[in-house]
Structures are given as structure tokens and as C-alpha cells.
Design an enzyme around this catalytic site. Structure first.
Site, PDB file in Angstrom:
ATOM      1  N   GLU A   1       0.632  -1.160   0.048  1.00 60.42           N
ATOM      2  CA  GLU A   1       0.039   0.136   0.068  1.00 60.42           C
ATOM      3  C   GLU A   1       0.825   1.288  -0.012  1.00 60.42           C
ATOM      4  O   GLU A   1       1.797   1.379   0.974  1.00 60.42           O
ATOM      5  CB  GLU A   1      -0.855   0.021   1.244  1.00 60.42           C
ATOM      6  CG  GLU A   1      -1.949  -0.951   1.161  1.00 60.42           C
ATOM      7  CD  GLU A   1      -2.927  -0.771   2.477  1.00 60.42           C
ATOM      8  OE1 GLU A   1      -4.193  -1.259   2.018  1.00 60.42           O
ATOM      9  OE2 GLU A   1      -2.747  -0.228   3.502  1.00 60.42           O
ATOM     10  N   CYS A   2       0.608   2.206  -0.971  1.00 62.45           N
ATOM     11  CA  CYS A   2       1.272   3.429  -1.148  1.00 62.45           C
ATOM     12  C   CYS A   2       2.737   3.266  -1.002  1.00 62.45           C
ATOM     13  O   CYS A   2       3.592   2.886  -2.021  1.00 62.45           O
ATOM     14  CB  CYS A   2       0.835   4.473  -0.165  1.00 62.45           C
ATOM     15  SG  CYS A   2       1.185   6.154  -0.373  1.00 62.45           S
ATOM     16  N   GLY A   3       3.594   3.422   0.242  1.00 60.02           N
ATOM     17  CA  GLY A   3       4.906   3.392   0.208  1.00 60.02           C
ATOM     18  C   GLY A   3       5.437   2.146   0.070  1.00 60.02           C
ATOM     19  O   GLY A   3       6.417   1.736  -0.589  1.00 60.02           O
TER      20      GLY A   3
ATOM     21  N   THR B   1      -1.457  -0.982  -4.463  1.00 57.34           N
ATOM     22  CA  THR B   1      -2.279   0.406  -4.737  1.00 57.34           C
ATOM     23  C   THR B   1      -1.500   1.521  -4.007  1.00 57.34           C
ATOM     24  O   THR B   1      -0.563   1.198  -3.028  1.00 57.34           O
ATOM     25  CB  THR B   1      -3.673   0.103  -3.967  1.00 57.34           C
ATOM     26  OG1 THR B   1      -3.354   0.051  -2.592  1.00 57.34           O
ATOM     27  CG2 THR B   1      -4.141  -1.070  -4.025  1.00 57.34           C
TER      28      THR B   1
END
Length: 435
Positions: free
Chosen positions: A326-328, A426
Site C-alpha cells: 500500500e502506497c509506500g 495500490t
């Protein structure tokens, strides 16, 4: 039994509500009160400070992303406490135009759902009796939102206080406390938000000072008496874990996981094993799934690029089992990350994603994703609600999209996530399944 509660909110960000929240938690804790903290909205930073001040995990409540049943189930975790204190986000009525599961994501929505009266923190710098007009407007705009009173912050002098109190008395607004200006207990800002609790070396002193300051300047007995009976009650809602045994990255670069998710995974029987990419550790090869949360990989890009054991172990894991970021975590799974100086750092290469911080662009808001491919814990077609907040620019995203993603207004966003083999990722942080 679920205790009564209050919501600490304000007209806007930057008014001092986090400092007040921490001071209240510390002051009440010193009185022997057990306080259950919550945070309204999608925030990873404040709950860590809440936990440090209260000794109890702080849980996010989000009326856009969560159903009424889920909110009620999370509130049920406050059993055994003497009081609930929920910190709002942004301004009291700030949310999105399009309502989600049971609201717009505003703190006012949580107050109306739960019955917790609002304690409004007012930054009174540069005004006197006019502050009463602000308070009166917030107290009366939505009759279904219970209102307890105000705490006046950054008061300059006894004369200033007298003028403020006169205005509030005329408007019929109860003053629960008056905080004079004091900079040494205000929380420092850095990067996307506040410094994380574990990174604040002076936290114990700050909490002690905040607790003493609040105890001296807030009428805690009147505040406790203003708490409202909790009206939203229910059993915990099951959360599907992504696997039976989860290898979870956890360190200063990967720390953004909502507490309700981890609690839900464990309640469903999942076992979570932790590893640190920054310490060059690989995920447990016996795990069913590897999960890389969001965080600050861009601040540690060089160290991650040099972590050969981590990168090789992650690639081996992905040969036979799912890896999700997720993200990072998604950025770290990609081909490369370019930091703010323009230096390119090699990442794990599970996906072709190349991201850059050389030209910052903010991406912020709620996200509704409909999966076009399966990901750990969810089949194709599942609808997920989440939130996105980063300053990353996508330079390359060559793999198949993971989802169709829209914002809270229903407009498509280009951050679709991507998938290749056993790898998926994501840019949004999942909060709940959409009903």
C-alpha cells in the site's frame, strides 16, 4: 459497558486540538481515569500519540468508508474505560460532497451518530468577542450534532480572556477551559503530517507538560460531566485477513496500518509475523502472504536499495506466494524510486512501477476501488473503500491495473494500482469493504 464520550474538534486544522487531546489524555490518566481514544477520519499519525498518552490503542472511525455496523463494532472496544475521547480531523463539518457508507467523513457526522457532544477548540488569536459568533455558528448549524462547549486556545492575557468570556456568556456558550499561549508543548510538524510518536524523542516530556497545562487550565470535572451517552452500539464486524500467516513489514519506513485492520486479522485467527526491511530482514518464508504497508520509503530509499537480503528475500517470496503493498509499500515493490534530490534508487522490482519525489504533487482524498484482478483477501469484483495521501509522481506504471478507482465524487483517478504474477499494490490505503 460502553462509557460516555466527547469529540474534540475545531473550526479548522492548526488550532491546537491534537495538543489539547494529548493533554486531556495525560491529565485524566494522572487522575486515575481510563480513557479510550479514537480518531475521526483516515489518520495514521495521531493514534500513535493517543496511545502513548492514554496507554490504550486508538482506533480510527470513518463515516465515509465504514458502515454503521462497523463503526458500532469498533466503539465496542471501549468497554472497561471511564470515558471516550475522539479527536476530530480538519474542521468539525469538513468532509466530502458525496456521502459514503453512512456520512461524508466529517467529525460532525461521527458526533451525530454516536451522541458524543463536541468540545470546540477555538484559536482566539487576533479576536475577542467575535469568537462567540464563531462558536454560536458551530453550535447551532446542525441541531442533530450535540455541543458541549468551547476551550479557548492561545489566549493572550487576562483582559483578553475576560472579553472572550463576556462574548461567550452573551451567546450562551459554555467555556470549559482557557489555554494561554505556550509554544513548548505544541507538536512539531514534518513531512506529510506530524512526527510519528516513535520518532519523537522528547515525547514523555511533552506529554507531561501537556497534561499539567491542561489540568491547570481546563475544568476537568465540567468536561467529564458534559460527556454524552454512547448511542451507537453493536458487536465487532468480522474483517477478512489476507492470509492465515501474514509477514508484515514494520519499521520507520513501513508503519501505516490501521489498528482496526490488525485487530480484525487477529480476531479472524490470522498470525502476524513482523520483519524490518530497514534492518535488511526478509519476510518469513513460511508465511502465506507478505504485506508492505505505507510509510516513508522515500526518506530511506538509499538504505532500502542497499538492503540486499530484504530485496532478494521479497523476490523469492513472490515466486510462490502473494505480496501486496500500500502506497509506500507499493513504491518499494516497484522498479525504482527517485528521491527529492533526483537520485534514482533501485527497489525490489516485483512491479515495473517507477515513482518520483523530485517534483512533488499532492494526491489526497477518499478512494472507491473495484478490483479488476484478485488481491490478497479479496476476489475480482470486490469493492474497497480507502484513502490516498502522498506527494508521488508516477513515471512508469506498465503492469496490468489492479482496480478501477474513483474519488469520493465518482471521478476516475489514474492511480489504479497494478498487478504482476503474485505481486499487487495500490496507492490507496484500504479502510473497509464497501457494502
Amino acid at each position: 459497558m460502553i462509557p460516555p464520550g466527547l469529540i474534540i474538534s475545531a473550526p479548522a486544522s492548526g488550532t491546537g486540538k491534537t495538543t489539547l487531546m494529548l493533554g486531556l489524555l495525560a491529565a485524566l490518566n494522572a487522575r486515575g481515569k481510563t480513557v479510550q481514544p479514537f480518531k475521526s477520519g483516515p489518520d495514521y499519525i495521531d493514534p500513535g500519540f493517543h496511545r502513548a498518552a492514554s496507554g490504550r490503542p486508538s482506533v480510527n472511525l470513518d463515516s465515509w468508508a465504514m458502515s454503521r455496523d462497523m463503526l458500532a463494532g469498533l466503539i465496542s472496544g471501549a468497554g472497561g474505560a471511564d470515558l471516550i475521547l475522539a479527536e476530530g480531523s480538519m474542521g468539525l463539518f469538513d468532509g466530502v460532497a458525496g456521502a459514503g457508507e453512512c456520512g461524508t467523513g466529517s467529525s460532525a457526522g461521527i458526533a451525530a451518530l454516536t451522541g458524543w457532544p463536541v468540545v470546540l477548540v477555538l484559536d482566539t488569536s487576533g479576536q475577542a468577542q467575535s469568537a462567540a459568533a464563531v462558536a454560536h455558528g458551530f453550535a447551532t448549524l446542525r441541531p442533530e450534532v450535540p455541543f458541549a462547549g468551547v476551550i479557548l486556545n492561545r489566549v493572550a492575557s487576562p483582559r483578553h480572556e475576560a472579553m472572550l468570556r463576556a462574548g461567550m456568556a452573551e451567546a450562551g456558550i459554555e467555556v470549559l477551559g482557557v489555554l494561554p499561549r505556550r509554544s513548548e508543548i505544541e507538536m512539531p510538524e514534518r513531512h506529510l503530517g506530524l512526527v510519528q510518536a516513535e520518532d519523537q524523542g522528547d515525547l514523555e516530556r511533552i506529554l507531561q507538560a501537556a497534561g499539567d497545562f491542561v489540568a491547570e487550565n481546563v475544568d476537568l470535572d465540567r468536561l467529564l460531566a458534559a460527556a454524552g451517552t454512547t448511542e451507537l452500539l453493536g458487536a465487532p464486524v468480522p474483517i477478512t485477513p489476507p492470509g492465515g500467516r501474514i509477514a508484515l513489514a514494520r519499521d520507520a519506513a513501513f508503519s501505516f496500518v490501521y489498528p482496526h485492520q490488525l485487530d480484525g486479522w487477529r480476531a479472524a485467527g490470522a498470525e502476524i509475523t513482523l520483519f524490518s526491511p530497514l534492518n535488511d530482514e526478509a519476510p518469513d518464508p513460511s508465511a502465506d502472504i507478505c504485506w508492505l504497508p505505507g510509510g516513508y520509503p522515500e526518506l530511506h530509499a538509499g538504505k532500502l536499495a542497499a538492503a540486499g537480503t530484504f530485496r532478494a528475500g521479497l523476490r523469492r517470496f513472490a515466486e510462490t506466494a502473494p505480496v501486496h503493498g500500500e502506497c509506500g509499500g507499493y513504491m518499494a515493490m516497484g522498479e525504482a524510486l527517485i528521491d527529492k534530490s533526483g537520485t534514482r534508487h533501485q527497489m525490489a522490482g516485483l512491479l515495473g512501477l517507477v515513482t518520483s519525489f523530485a517534483k512533488r504533487k499532492m494526491h489526497l482524498g477518499y478512494r472507491l476501488a473495484t478490483l479488476t484482478a484478485a488481491m490478497p483477501g479479496h476476489e475480482t469484483g470486490a469493492r474497497l473503500r480507502g484513502h490516498e495521501f502522498h506527494y508521488t509522481t508516477i513515471l512508469e506504471q506498465p503492469d496490468a491495473p489492479l482496480a478501477r478507482v474513483v474519488d469520493a465524487n465518482g471521478d476516475a483517478v489514474p492511480e489504479t494500482g497494478s498487478t504482476r504474477g503474485h505481486a499487487s499494490g495500490t496507492f490507496f490505503h484500504q479502510i473497509a469493504e464497501a457494502t
